[in-house]
Design a protein around this motif. Structure first.
Motif, mmCIF file in Angstrom:
data_model
loop_
_atom_site.group_PDB
_atom_site.id
_atom_site.type_symbol
_atom_site.label_atom_id
_atom_site.label_comp_id
_atom_site.label_asym_id
_atom_site.label_seq_id
_atom_site.Cartn_x
_atom_site.Cartn_y
_atom_site.Cartn_z
ATOM 1 N N SER A 1 0.816 -1.217 0.000
ATOM 2 C CA SER A 1 0.000 0.000 0.000
ATOM 3 C C SER A 1 0.844 1.259 0.000
ATOM 4 C CB SER A 1 -0.904 0.030 1.239
ATOM 5 O OG SER A 1 -1.799 -1.043 1.221
ATOM 6 N N GLN B 1 -3.673 5.288 1.148
ATOM 7 C CA GLN B 1 -4.482 4.451 2.035
ATOM 8 C C GLN B 1 -5.154 5.319 3.105
ATOM 9 O OE1 GLN B 1 -5.230 1.210 1.702
ATOM 10 N NE2 GLN B 1 -6.553 1.389 3.478
ATOM 11 N N SER C 1 -13.727 7.020 3.398
ATOM 12 C CA SER C 1 -14.708 6.007 3.803
ATOM 13 C C SER C 1 -15.348 6.362 5.135
ATOM 14 C CB SER C 1 -14.038 4.629 3.905
ATOM 15 O OG SER C 1 -13.596 4.204 2.648
ATOM 16 N N LEU D 1 -17.822 -2.893 1.077
ATOM 17 C CA LEU D 1 -16.511 -2.592 1.642
ATOM 18 C C LEU D 1 -16.013 -3.774 2.472
ATOM 19 C CD1 LEU D 1 -14.316 -0.373 2.099
ATOM 20 C CD2 LEU D 1 -15.638 0.335 4.098
ATOM 21 N N ALA D 2 -16.893 -4.359 3.246
ATOM 22 C CA ALA D 2 -16.523 -5.517 4.067
ATOM 23 C C ALA D 2 -16.077 -6.683 3.196
ATOM 24 C CB ALA D 2 -17.702 -5.937 4.931
ATOM 25 N N ARG E 1 -14.757 -6.547 0.236
ATOM 26 C CA ARG E 1 -13.429 -6.228 -0.297
ATOM 27 C C ARG E 1 -12.357 -6.448 0.765
ATOM 28 N NH1 ARG E 1 -15.815 -1.632 -2.513
ATOM 29 N NH2 ARG E 1 -14.638 -0.259 -1.126
ATOM 30 N N HIS E 2 -12.668 -6.080 1.995
ATOM 31 C CA HIS E 2 -11.695 -6.248 3.063
ATOM 32 C C HIS E 2 -11.344 -7.717 3.298
ATOM 33 C CE1 HIS E 2 -12.120 -2.006 3.838
ATOM 34 N NE2 HIS E 2 -11.123 -2.088 4.698
ATOM 35 N N TYR F 1 -8.597 -8.617 1.132
ATOM 36 C CA TYR F 1 -7.328 -8.021 1.559
ATOM 37 C C TYR F 1 -6.704 -8.781 2.724
ATOM 38 C CZ TYR F 1 -9.313 -3.930 -0.869
ATOM 39 O OH TYR F 1 -9.892 -3.077 -1.775
ATOM 40 N N VAL G 1 -8.445 -9.216 5.805
ATOM 41 C CA VAL G 1 -9.005 -8.775 7.079
ATOM 42 C C VAL G 1 -9.834 -9.913 7.671
ATOM 43 C CG1 VAL G 1 -10.582 -7.137 8.185
ATOM 44 C CG2 VAL G 1 -8.997 -6.352 6.413
ATOM 45 N N HIS H 1 -9.798 -8.721 13.693
ATOM 46 C CA HIS H 1 -9.147 -7.428 13.462
ATOM 47 C C HIS H 1 -10.052 -6.243 13.809
ATOM 48 C CE1 HIS H 1 -6.536 -9.661 10.324
ATOM 49 N NE2 HIS H 1 -5.885 -9.572 11.477
ATOM 50 N N TYR H 2 -11.354 -6.434 13.765
ATOM 51 C CA TYR H 2 -12.276 -5.317 13.963
ATOM 52 C C TYR H 2 -12.129 -4.626 15.319
ATOM 53 C CZ TYR H 2 -14.424 -6.038 9.450
ATOM 54 O OH TYR H 2 -14.634 -6.118 8.099
ATOM 55 N N MET I 1 -20.213 -4.900 8.949
ATOM 56 C CA MET I 1 -19.119 -5.423 8.130
ATOM 57 C C MET I 1 -18.834 -6.883 8.452
ATOM 58 S SD MET I 1 -16.546 -2.148 7.794
ATOM 59 C CE MET I 1 -15.522 -2.917 6.513
#
Length: 141
Positions: free
Chosen positions: A45, A50, A57, A78-79, A81-82, A85, A87, A91-92, A130
């Protein structure tokens, strides 16, 4: 979230906008301090970009709190997509702590217990949506 909490979050986020670049940098600094393993998710990134995405967002969600039904589909995407990545659900809470720490540092004494509680409620709502979307996506796969 109550209407008062929504107003507190929106008003306090408005105060972050002038320092959004520094706030984003502080967020990632705090995130990596809490869990250095998360740095691996950002190796490729461009961190200034970022940070800009993070603030955009966050701004989108904050502006939409008083009409959540219009922003929730975007939050769900968005969730998903995460997940791609890397996630994970665990992690939340780490992200939430980094966010609250960043806001507390950015606002100083203006980050009152009521403002903290409002942000915690907002983040809990965001994270729950999410996480649910990520779970649904993983079950569908």
């Amino acid at each position: 979230m109550t209407p008062d909490q929504i107003r507190l979050v929106q008003d306090s986020f408005h105060e972050v906008l002038p320092i959004r670049v520094a706030a984003a940098a502080l967020f990632y600094e705090r995130l990596f301090a809490i869990d250095s393993d998360l740095r691996a998710l950002f190796l490729a990134s461009d961190m200034p970009k970022q940070g800009a995405k993070l603030m955009a967002s966050l701004g989108f969600v904050v502006r939409g709190l008083d009409h959540a039904n219009t922003v929730l589909p975007t939050v769900r995407e968005l969730a998903k997509r995460h997940v791609t990545y890397g996630v994970k659900e665990h992690h939340y809470p780490i992200v939430g702590q980094a966010l609250i720490d960043t806001l507390a540092a950015s606002h100083g004494t203006a980050f009152t217990p009521a403002v903290r509680e409002a942000w915690e409620a907002a983040y809990a709502l965001l994270a729950s949506v999410m996480i649910a979307a990520a779970r649904e996506d993983q079950l569908a796969a």
